[in-house]
Design a protein around this motif. Sequence first.
Motif, PDB file in Angstrom:
ATOM      1  N   GLY A 280       0.814  -1.203   0.000  1.00  0.00           N
ATOM      2  CA  GLY A 280       0.000   0.000   0.000  1.00  0.00           C
ATOM      3  C   GLY A 280       0.848   1.252   0.000  1.00  0.00           C
ATOM      4  N   ALA A 281       0.214   2.374  -0.341  1.00  0.00           N
ATOM      5  CA  ALA A 281       0.904   3.662  -0.332  1.00  0.00           C
ATOM      6  C   ALA A 281      -0.127   4.779  -0.263  1.00  0.00           C
ATOM      7  CB  ALA A 281       1.780   3.831  -1.562  1.00  0.00           C
ATOM      8  N   ARG A 282       0.284   5.870   0.340  1.00  0.00           N
ATOM      9  CA  ARG A 282      -0.516   7.098   0.381  1.00  0.00           C
ATOM     10  C   ARG A 282       0.364   8.263  -0.062  1.00  0.00           C
ATOM     11  NH1 ARG A 282      -4.916   9.574   3.559  1.00  0.00           N
ATOM     12  NH2 ARG A 282      -5.379   7.499   4.368  1.00  0.00           N
ATOM     13  N   ILE A 283      -0.208   9.145  -0.859  1.00  0.00           N
ATOM     14  CA  ILE A 283       0.425  10.409  -1.192  1.00  0.00           C
ATOM     15  C   ILE A 283      -0.394  11.504  -0.521  1.00  0.00           C
ATOM     16  CG2 ILE A 283       1.085  12.012  -3.018  1.00  0.00           C
ATOM     17  CD1 ILE A 283       1.367   9.665  -4.885  1.00  0.00           C
ATOM     18  N   GLU A 284       0.244  12.262   0.337  1.00  0.00           N
ATOM     19  CA  GLU A 284      -0.463  13.316   1.066  1.00  0.00           C
ATOM     20  C   GLU A 284       0.261  14.637   0.876  1.00  0.00           C
ATOM     21  OE1 GLU A 284      -1.948  14.382   5.609  1.00  0.00           O
ATOM     22  OE2 GLU A 284      -2.034  12.329   4.817  1.00  0.00           O
ATOM     23  N   ARG A 285      -0.512  15.660   0.585  1.00  0.00           N
ATOM     24  CA  ARG A 285       0.054  16.987   0.363  1.00  0.00           C
ATOM     25  C   ARG A 285      -0.296  17.907   1.528  1.00  0.00           C
ATOM     26  NH1 ARG A 285       2.370  19.915  -3.437  1.00  0.00           N
ATOM     27  NH2 ARG A 285       2.092  22.176  -3.448  1.00  0.00           N
ATOM     28  N   ASN A 286       0.710  18.631   2.029  1.00  0.00           N
ATOM     29  CA  ASN A 286       0.486  19.644   3.058  1.00  0.00           C
ATOM     30  C   ASN A 286       1.106  20.954   2.603  1.00  0.00           C
ATOM     31  OD1 ASN A 286       3.246  20.129   4.608  1.00  0.00           O
ATOM     32  ND2 ASN A 286       3.120  17.919   4.190  1.00  0.00           N
ATOM     33  N   ASP A 287       0.755  22.040   3.262  1.00  0.00           N
ATOM     34  CA  ASP A 287       1.167  23.367   2.808  1.00  0.00           C
ATOM     35  C   ASP A 287       2.633  23.676   3.087  1.00  0.00           C
ATOM     36  OD1 ASP A 287      -1.366  23.810   1.905  1.00  0.00           O
ATOM     37  OD2 ASP A 287      -2.026  24.982   3.632  1.00  0.00           O
ATOM     38  N   TYR A 288       3.274  22.924   3.970  1.00  0.00           N
ATOM     39  CA  TYR A 288       4.645  23.247   4.355  1.00  0.00           C
ATOM     40  C   TYR A 288       5.703  22.495   3.543  1.00  0.00           C
ATOM     41  CZ  TYR A 288       2.771  25.671   8.445  1.00  0.00           C
ATOM     42  OH  TYR A 288       2.102  26.533   9.277  1.00  0.00           O
ATOM     43  N   THR A 289       5.503  21.218   3.311  1.00  0.00           N
ATOM     44  CA  THR A 289       6.532  20.419   2.628  1.00  0.00           C
ATOM     45  C   THR A 289       6.037  19.783   1.338  1.00  0.00           C
ATOM     46  OG1 THR A 289       5.974  18.432   3.918  1.00  0.00           O
ATOM     47  CG2 THR A 289       7.650  19.910   4.827  1.00  0.00           C
ATOM     48  N   GLY A 290       4.808  20.090   0.933  1.00  0.00           N
ATOM     49  CA  GLY A 290       4.311  19.547  -0.326  1.00  0.00           C
ATOM     50  C   GLY A 290       3.902  18.092  -0.216  1.00  0.00           C
ATOM     51  N   ASN A 291       4.222  17.300  -1.219  1.00  0.00           N
ATOM     52  CA  ASN A 291       3.792  15.905  -1.273  1.00  0.00           C
ATOM     53  C   ASN A 291       4.703  15.016  -0.432  1.00  0.00           C
ATOM     54  OD1 ASN A 291       1.708  16.504  -3.101  1.00  0.00           O
ATOM     55  ND2 ASN A 291       3.099  16.327  -4.845  1.00  0.00           N
ATOM     56  N   GLU A 292       4.093  14.133   0.336  1.00  0.00           N
ATOM     57  CA  GLU A 292       4.815  13.143   1.133  1.00  0.00           C
ATOM     58  C   GLU A 292       4.317  11.752   0.752  1.00  0.00           C
ATOM     59  OE1 GLU A 292       7.290  13.779   2.940  1.00  0.00           O
ATOM     60  OE2 GLU A 292       7.147  15.933   3.378  1.00  0.00           O
ATOM     61  N   LEU A 293       5.251  10.832   0.555  1.00  0.00           N
ATOM     62  CA  LEU A 293       4.928   9.459   0.182  1.00  0.00           C
ATOM     63  C   LEU A 293       5.010   8.571   1.414  1.00  0.00           C
ATOM     64  CD1 LEU A 293       4.329   7.321  -1.999  1.00  0.00           C
ATOM     65  CD2 LEU A 293       6.822   7.084  -2.298  1.00  0.00           C
ATOM     66  N   LEU A 294       3.959   7.784   1.655  1.00  0.00           N
ATOM     67  CA  LEU A 294       3.870   6.929   2.839  1.00  0.00           C
ATOM     68  C   LEU A 294       3.558   5.500   2.398  1.00  0.00           C
ATOM     69  CD1 LEU A 294       1.544   9.366   4.839  1.00  0.00           C
ATOM     70  CD2 LEU A 294       4.041   9.257   4.921  1.00  0.00           C
ATOM     71  N   PRO A 295       4.579   4.698   2.069  1.00  0.00           N
ATOM     72  CA  PRO A 295       4.355   3.324   1.600  1.00  0.00           C
ATOM     73  C   PRO A 295       4.470   2.309   2.742  1.00  0.00           C
ATOM     74  CG  PRO A 295       6.606   3.941   1.178  1.00  0.00           C
ATOM     75  CD  PRO A 295       5.979   5.121   1.906  1.00  0.00           C
ATOM     76  N   THR A 296       3.945   1.125   2.497  1.00  0.00           N
ATOM     77  CA  THR A 296       4.096   0.018   3.437  1.00  0.00           C
ATOM     78  C   THR A 296       4.058  -1.300   2.677  1.00  0.00           C
ATOM     79  OG1 THR A 296       3.287  -0.927   5.517  1.00  0.00           O
ATOM     80  CG2 THR A 296       1.636  -0.297   3.922  1.00  0.00           C
ATOM     81  N   ALA A 297       4.753  -2.296   3.216  1.00  0.00           N
ATOM     82  CA  ALA A 297       4.693  -3.674   2.716  1.00  0.00           C
ATOM     83  C   ALA A 297       4.625  -4.585   3.928  1.00  0.00           C
ATOM     84  CB  ALA A 297       5.916  -3.998   1.858  1.00  0.00           C
ATOM     85  N   ARG A 298       3.618  -5.464   3.969  1.00  0.00           N
ATOM     86  CA  ARG A 298       3.415  -6.344   5.122  1.00  0.00           C
ATOM     87  C   ARG A 298       3.165  -7.773   4.640  1.00  0.00           C
ATOM     88  NH1 ARG A 298       2.453  -3.484   9.873  1.00  0.00           N
ATOM     89  NH2 ARG A 298       2.429  -1.227   9.523  1.00  0.00           N
ATOM     90  N   LEU A 299       3.774  -8.709   5.335  1.00  0.00           N
ATOM     91  CA  LEU A 299       3.629 -10.121   4.998  1.00  0.00           C
ATOM     92  C   LEU A 299       3.155 -10.873   6.230  1.00  0.00           C
ATOM     93  CD1 LEU A 299       4.099 -12.286   2.773  1.00  0.00           C
ATOM     94  CD2 LEU A 299       6.381 -12.632   3.780  1.00  0.00           C
ATOM     95  N   ALA A 300       2.047 -11.595   6.107  1.00  0.00           N
ATOM     96  CA  ALA A 300       1.475 -12.355   7.222  1.00  0.00           C
ATOM     97  C   ALA A 300       1.429 -13.832   6.850  1.00  0.00           C
ATOM     98  CB  ALA A 300       0.067 -11.856   7.540  1.00  0.00           C
ATOM     99  N   TRP A 301       1.923 -14.679   7.763  1.00  0.00           N
ATOM    100  CA  TRP A 301       1.988 -16.123   7.523  1.00  0.00           C
ATOM    101  C   TRP A 301       1.299 -16.833   8.681  1.00  0.00           C
ATOM    102  CZ3 TRP A 301       6.977 -19.503   8.237  1.00  0.00           C
ATOM    103  CH2 TRP A 301       6.686 -20.825   7.867  1.00  0.00           C
ATOM    104  N   ARG A 302       0.196 -17.494   8.361  1.00  0.00           N
ATOM    105  CA  ARG A 302      -0.508 -18.296   9.367  1.00  0.00           C
ATOM    106  C   ARG A 302       0.181 -19.658   9.416  1.00  0.00           C
ATOM    107  NH1 ARG A 302      -5.459 -18.801  12.363  1.00  0.00           N
ATOM    108  NH2 ARG A 302      -5.992 -16.639  11.903  1.00  0.00           N
ATOM    109  N   VAL A 303       1.202 -19.766  10.254  1.00  0.00           N
ATOM    110  CA  VAL A 303       2.016 -20.975  10.346  1.00  0.00           C
ATOM    111  C   VAL A 303       1.171 -22.168  10.746  1.00  0.00           C
ATOM    112  CG1 VAL A 303       4.055 -21.998  11.431  1.00  0.00           C
ATOM    113  CG2 VAL A 303       3.958 -19.534  11.020  1.00  0.00           C
ATOM    114  N   HIS A 304       0.215 -21.926  11.601  1.00  0.00           N
ATOM    115  CA  HIS A 304      -0.643 -22.956  12.181  1.00  0.00           C
ATOM    116  C   HIS A 304      -1.948 -22.254  12.534  1.00  0.00           C
ATOM    117  CE1 HIS A 304      -2.156 -25.523  15.516  1.00  0.00           C
ATOM    118  NE2 HIS A 304      -1.558 -26.528  14.849  1.00  0.00           N
ATOM    119  N   PRO A 305      -3.067 -22.960  12.623  1.00  0.00           N
ATOM    120  CA  PRO A 305      -4.305 -22.276  13.009  1.00  0.00           C
ATOM    121  C   PRO A 305      -4.193 -21.476  14.301  1.00  0.00           C
ATOM    122  CG  PRO A 305      -4.803 -24.466  12.196  1.00  0.00           C
ATOM    123  CD  PRO A 305      -3.310 -24.362  12.242  1.00  0.00           C
ATOM    124  N   ARG A 306      -3.219 -21.818  15.173  1.00  0.00           N
ATOM    125  CA  ARG A 306      -3.080 -21.115  16.446  1.00  0.00           C
ATOM    126  C   ARG A 306      -1.834 -20.233  16.510  1.00  0.00           C
ATOM    127  NH1 ARG A 306      -6.054 -23.731  20.640  1.00  0.00           N
ATOM    128  NH2 ARG A 306      -4.488 -23.072  22.162  1.00  0.00           N
TER     129      ARG A 306
END
Length: 649
Positions: free
Chosen positions: A395-421
């Motif tokens: 995922g990623a977000r691009i957000e613009r503010n009046d002081y620094t302009g555009n800011e990029l906020l990305p993320t990458a997440r990996l989830a592994w259900r090793v076992h039902p518990r």
Amino acid sequence: MTIFSSLRRPRLRALVVPLAAALASHAQAGDPQAADFADLSIEELANIQVTSVSKKPEHLQDAPASVFVIGGDDIRQAGARSIPDALRLAPSLHVGQLSSYAYSISARGLNGSSNSAPNKLLVMIDGRSVYAPLFSGVFWDMQDVMLEDVERIEVISGPGGTMWGVNAVNGVINIITRSAQASQGSLAVLHGASDGGDVAFRQGGRRGDARWRVYGKVLTRTHGDTAAGTRVNDAWNQAQVGFRADWQRGGDVFSVNGNAYRGELEQPEPGAVVTGTALRLGDIDTHGANLAGRWERVLAGGGRLAVQAYIDHTRRDVPPAFSESLDIVDVQLQHALPAWGAHSLVWGLNYRHSWDDVANSEVIAFLPARDEQTWASLFAQDEIALRPDLRLTLGARIERNDYTGNELLPTARLAWRVHPRHALWTARSRSVRAPTRLDVDAYVPGRPPYLLRGGPRVRAEVANVFELGYRGQPLAGLSFSATLFHNEYDHLRTQEVDPTRTFITFGSLMEGAATGIEMWGSYQLSGAWRMSAGYTALHENLRLKAGSNDLAGPFNSGKNPEHTLQLRSNYSLDDKRELEVALRKVAALEHPAVPGYWALDARFGWRLRPHLEVSVVGRNLNGGHAEFRSIANRIELGRELGVKLVWQD
């Protein structure tokens, strides 16, 4: 004249007291509102739904983030009286009380920098952001809800910028209240303690297809004292009213809620508790009102569309320093598309505009005094099922503010259900705190002609975060969660002496890192007895970059405890009586120097009748301690005893 001195008038007292009595007597036979998380088994707790990680319902066990959920019944059993009180239940948060109404609350370090309050923790109430654009922090005395109507508080440790935007750097707190349908009937609360009292009521009903509730509450807190017994003028009075309505028509779900409040707060005079002078600052006056609406539609094929908008007005008068009148309009749109093969995509837009008017003084000024700001953002996140037990989220977000302009906020997440518990997850994210008026527009008058001038070249503070977590049930009756994290910071705010050595300006010349672990678990010893524990450890290292002369900057790491520990025991003696005992350990702070402490709290609750509960709450039973601030104006939190009565039908 304070709110509570007004209540002492015979005419007003004659109105308020019968009102409380009438609400109590209105309770009729029937089952009280069902308890929520307290009655769930360990396995059921792992499957409760949270929404703050990906802005859609998902099982806690599957959420690829460090999440701690505080249920409404957890709040009741702990005897919490305010939102900061309730947040002490989250092991991942450091809650330091500064006065009867002021708190310093942070996650994973960076508890303020360059004499600023914590400004990297995003806080929301029913989707409405309550951070102050003046400094990116939270005025906790202006944030209140009726705790009996809180369904849950979702506390996310770590970055949440992709889904929630700038300022969600070290955590997100999402306070979610019950629907109007889940808060029908009457409720009255009377609470008295050695440091003040509270009275509140709520009435819920139905009109056609709509459910509604209204509430009102009044609180008072007496002044505090130092460890030497010197009075600290920090008394607090506040009154608040609000409402919520929910209804559904076909596939459309609507919700609207609003709140209005007014408070009066005494200001401790800096240094007065040391010098013994009688000098006092003027009382702080706060008031505000907000109105929010939400529309949600379930689309064909499993998609979902939601639109939320709110307006928020606040005013804070802090004599003789400044007063601020702030108006905010915020509109959000979110669209979750139907599942497409292995992909589950959600995207959205957010537009936020503020009108800020500051009345300047000889103490501090914001130039320009009147200012408008706009924040606009676009985000998208795709959850990809690589295998039935393996999910990748990009995922990623691009957000613009009046002081620094555009800011990029990305993320990458990996989830592994090793076992039902058992589940493992890892994440790599970038988050940002954008500059505020305090960073750029603040001036402190003096010779020549300013002591402090704003920092027009201040940059956005950046955090690159690596996380590795586990969540599962290693043994029957035992749930456990642990997260390792490493944060790398850049462009942290500094206070720089101008080359002319005539004034100070703000800069962005500090970097550093924070590494730590947070873990918690719960064990069901028997059907009536549950134990829980939490532990955090943190190591921060801040360093100046070339060109900086802010020698005090690196000491900001000393505002956070290196470790915290909490143990909680909840035991149901029978179906009417329960006992909760909690023990907290917080390590010492270095800057300002605050000794470490242990705190022992306890609550005994007894349901005398189906609709009447009485509880006795004791805090700091092992003795007093301080939690924050330098010794010049530090309050001592001593032993406290309170009694609470709750009527509800």
